[in-house]
Structures are given as C-alpha cells and as structure tokens.
Design an enzyme around this catalytic site. Structure first.
Site, PDB file in Angstrom:
ATOM      1  CB  CYS A 195      -0.725   5.185   2.558  1.00  0.00           C
ATOM      2  SG  CYS A 195      -1.149   6.801   3.229  1.00  0.00           S
ATOM      3  CG  HIS A 198      -4.924   4.704   3.935  1.00  0.00           C
ATOM      4  ND1 HIS A 198      -3.642   4.488   4.374  1.00  0.00           N
ATOM      5  CD2 HIS A 198      -5.294   3.578   3.271  1.00  0.00           C
ATOM      6  CE1 HIS A 198      -3.255   3.277   3.999  1.00  0.00           C
ATOM      7  NE2 HIS A 198      -4.236   2.705   3.322  1.00  0.00           N
ATOM      8  CG  HIS A 229      -3.595  -0.409   1.561  1.00  0.00           C
ATOM      9  ND1 HIS A 229      -3.936   0.010   2.818  1.00  0.00           N
ATOM     10  CD2 HIS A 229      -3.916  -1.723   1.509  1.00  0.00           C
ATOM     11  CE1 HIS A 229      -4.449  -1.002   3.503  1.00  0.00           C
ATOM     12  NE2 HIS A 229      -4.459  -2.055   2.723  1.00  0.00           N
TER      13      HIS A 229
END
Length: 96
Positions: free
Chosen positions: A5, A58, A70
């Site tokens: 990410c 994240h 993402h």
C-alpha cells in the site's frame, strides 16, 4: 509490478506530480496537513489511513466521488473502491 500500500502511494506521488513522500505507512501518516475524514472534506490526492491514527496499517489515495485507490494486497493488486462504513479510514492527510 506488485505494490504494497505505501509503495503504491509513494510511487504515484513521485511519478504523477514529482512529490516525494516517505516510503512507509507509519511515516506517511505524519506528513502533510490533517483533513477531516468525510466525503465533503476530502479532495483528490488526499492520503487515507486505516488503523490507529499514530500507527496505521493501510494507506490509499482518495480519487473523488467517494472512491479511493489502494494496493489491497500484492496478490490482489491495485484496486479502486468506494469508501465503506465497514472499512472507514481513521485518518486523512493532504500533502499536495
């Protein structure tokens, strides 16, 4: 290419606008200006974080219209998804 990410966010910023941000989720959350996590406040390019505000797990990039991009997992690759109340970000930062 498989991204994690924070690898995706740092890659997109450097290649799309020539802005260099740090490489890890844990350090990216300390960059830029804090923005309220609401679709009315968010602007395209804002970083969205999930997990603890001081130690998120994240990160993604808001792209407008209630959606974000993402790297879900390296095997799932890069995805565009709608923000969901089940997976709502805990923090947002504006670095551009």
């Amino acid at each position: 290419n498989a991204f994690d990410c924070s690898g995706l966010t740092s890659y997109v910023y450097s290649h799309a606008i020539g802005k260099y941000i740090s490489r890890t989720t844990y350090s990216q959350v300390y960059q830029g200006k804090t923005v309220k996590v609401s679709t009315a406040s968010l602007k395209k390019g804002d970083l969205l974080f999930w997990g603890s505000k001081s130690s998120p797990y994240h990160v993604g990039i808001y792209v407008g219209g209630g959606q974000y991009v993402h790297a879900a997992t390296p095997s799932q690759g890069v995805r565009k998804q709608y923000l969901s109340s089940y997976f709502w970000p805990s923090a947002a930062k504006r670095v551009i």
